[in-house]
Design a protein around this motif. Sequence first.
Motif, PDB file in Angstrom:
ATOM      1  N   THR A 144      76.048  23.158  20.351  1.00 47.22           N
ATOM      2  CA  THR A 144      74.704  23.528  20.762  1.00 47.22           C
ATOM      3  C   THR A 144      74.447  24.994  20.387  1.00 47.22           C
ATOM      4  O   THR A 144      75.384  25.733  20.048  1.00 47.22           O
ATOM      5  CB  THR A 144      74.579  23.352  22.280  1.00 47.22           C
ATOM      6  N   ASP A 145      73.183  25.418  20.459  1.00 49.98           N
ATOM      7  CA  ASP A 145      72.863  26.805  20.105  1.00 49.98           C
ATOM      8  C   ASP A 145      73.524  27.796  21.064  1.00 49.98           C
ATOM      9  O   ASP A 145      73.863  28.920  20.670  1.00 49.98           O
ATOM     10  CB  ASP A 145      71.351  27.026  20.120  1.00 49.98           C
ATOM     11  N   ASP A 146      73.676  27.395  22.327  1.00 46.15           N
ATOM     12  CA  ASP A 146      74.386  28.191  23.322  1.00 46.15           C
ATOM     13  C   ASP A 146      75.707  27.507  23.633  1.00 46.15           C
ATOM     14  O   ASP A 146      75.830  26.274  23.518  1.00 46.15           O
ATOM     15  CB  ASP A 146      73.579  28.323  24.619  1.00 46.15           C
ATOM     16  N   VAL A 147      76.703  28.277  24.044  1.00 49.17           N
ATOM     17  CA  VAL A 147      77.996  27.706  24.428  1.00 49.17           C
ATOM     18  C   VAL A 147      78.482  28.379  25.716  1.00 49.17           C
ATOM     19  O   VAL A 147      78.093  29.509  26.024  1.00 49.17           O
ATOM     20  CB  VAL A 147      79.070  27.879  23.332  1.00 49.17           C
ATOM     21  N   ALA A 148      79.314  27.654  26.447  1.00 50.44           N
ATOM     22  CA  ALA A 148      80.008  28.227  27.602  1.00 50.44           C
ATOM     23  C   ALA A 148      81.492  28.266  27.270  1.00 50.44           C
ATOM     24  O   ALA A 148      82.072  27.244  26.878  1.00 50.44           O
ATOM     25  CB  ALA A 148      79.762  27.391  28.857  1.00 50.44           C
ATOM     26  N   LEU A 149      82.102  29.434  27.405  1.00 55.72           N
ATOM     27  CA  LEU A 149      83.502  29.607  27.051  1.00 55.72           C
ATOM     28  C   LEU A 149      84.332  29.908  28.290  1.00 55.72           C
ATOM     29  O   LEU A 149      84.100  30.912  28.974  1.00 55.72           O
ATOM     30  CB  LEU A 149      83.656  30.733  26.029  1.00 55.72           C
ATOM     31  N   ASP A 196      85.406  36.742  20.810  1.00 52.39           N
ATOM     32  CA  ASP A 196      85.366  37.061  19.378  1.00 52.39           C
ATOM     33  C   ASP A 196      86.224  36.089  18.576  1.00 52.39           C
ATOM     34  O   ASP A 196      85.849  35.696  17.459  1.00 52.39           O
ATOM     35  CB  ASP A 196      85.851  38.497  19.146  1.00 52.39           C
ATOM     36  N   TRP A 197      87.374  35.689  19.134  1.00 51.53           N
ATOM     37  CA  TRP A 197      88.268  34.738  18.453  1.00 51.53           C
ATOM     38  C   TRP A 197      87.536  33.425  18.212  1.00 51.53           C
ATOM     39  O   TRP A 197      87.569  32.865  17.101  1.00 51.53           O
ATOM     40  CB  TRP A 197      89.508  34.517  19.312  1.00 51.53           C
ATOM     41  N   PHE A 198      86.854  32.930  19.246  1.00 50.11           N
ATOM     42  CA  PHE A 198      86.119  31.670  19.108  1.00 50.11           C
ATOM     43  C   PHE A 198      84.979  31.823  18.092  1.00 50.11           C
ATOM     44  O   PHE A 198      84.776  30.965  17.230  1.00 50.11           O
ATOM     45  CB  PHE A 198      85.571  31.244  20.472  1.00 50.11           C
ATOM     46  N   ASP A 199      84.271  32.912  18.198  1.00 51.04           N
ATOM     47  CA  ASP A 199      83.129  33.149  17.309  1.00 51.04           C
ATOM     48  C   ASP A 199      83.579  33.249  15.856  1.00 51.04           C
ATOM     49  O   ASP A 199      82.944  32.679  14.953  1.00 51.04           O
ATOM     50  CB  ASP A 199      82.414  34.422  17.748  1.00 51.04           C
ATOM     51  N   ASP A 200      84.676  33.938  15.619  1.00 54.20           N
ATOM     52  CA  ASP A 200      85.168  34.105  14.246  1.00 54.20           C
ATOM     53  C   ASP A 200      85.569  32.773  13.617  1.00 54.20           C
ATOM     54  O   ASP A 200      85.379  32.572  12.406  1.00 54.20           O
ATOM     55  CB  ASP A 200      86.376  35.047  14.225  1.00 54.20           C
TER      56      ASP A 200
END
Length: 329
Positions: free
Chosen positions: A258-263, A284-288
């Motif tokens: 989805t456009d938003d995520v919950a981590l 940042d790890w997830f985003d990368d």
Amino acid sequence: MSEIIATTPGLYPLPDWAKDDLPEQKGRQKDDLIDGTESEELSAIYREVREELIDRQIEAGLDRVVEGQGRWDDMLAHPLAVSESVETRGIVRYYNNNNFYREPVVTDALEPTGDVASEVTAATEYTDESVQAALPGPYSLADLATDEHYGDSADFLSAIAEFLAGEADALPEVETLFLLEPSLVENPPDDGTDERASEAVDTVASAVPADVVVYPYWGALEEKVYAHLLDADIDAVGFDLVSDHDANVYNAGEYGTTDDVALGIVDGQNTLVESPEELRERIDWFDDRTHGDFDRVYATANTGLFYLPVNRFEEKLDALGALTTEVTA
């Protein structure tokens, strides 16, 4: 850069003083709530618990404030446990841990109770901050319950979804609604049921104008379950990066998000307290690895926090709050 929202899934531990005051009252909670005769003593304790939990979140600097679910003795089963159409029977283990709840057995047609809405409404009286509500997801609530009325698993899941949609519709105005769906991981639906589980989520999500976050935890979703979940009309899907970061990042990369995520970046079951810098590194790890360019990231604990001692619970709130007040400053 994504907007980071520091929040939690709720389900907080009771303050130590409340644990001493409540034992004689707790056994009567369900019947008292159904009969509308919750004692003033019990009500006063829960009001004080609610105010303390909200104040502590504000002090920590969280961007979304939850009610805390201090009254949820049966944890995710609570919305059913207080229904007149449900009998609470023997003690059942809560998934694979040392917490327990009373088995909710549905014996009649379900109707919304408004119980959760009354809690969230009460929470709004203690804060001007953005309020977030939490409900069990329909698949998890159906999984935790026993059906002695509907007679068909598909009909039962649909009835649970309509029940939760009614509970969601009764909520006051909130910014976000977290639907907690650990059963999607712990007891994944089989072929056919996975599509119905997504439709059930869609039923609940469609009942509120708030942003809806579907939050599985204790691992990663099976690929087909994940793909079906993305078909629901939801704003964000959750990833438990504490329990299984590799499988979660695989799902996000392979099937999109989805456009938003919950981590889930704070360990809700371990007393080791993460630093704000560590939490930012996990985001940042997830985003990368997903190259998601998300509009919004809900930074949260990977599970409810009731497993933790109160002091560690509070320190983890502080770490989450500092994530958006210090690290991003």
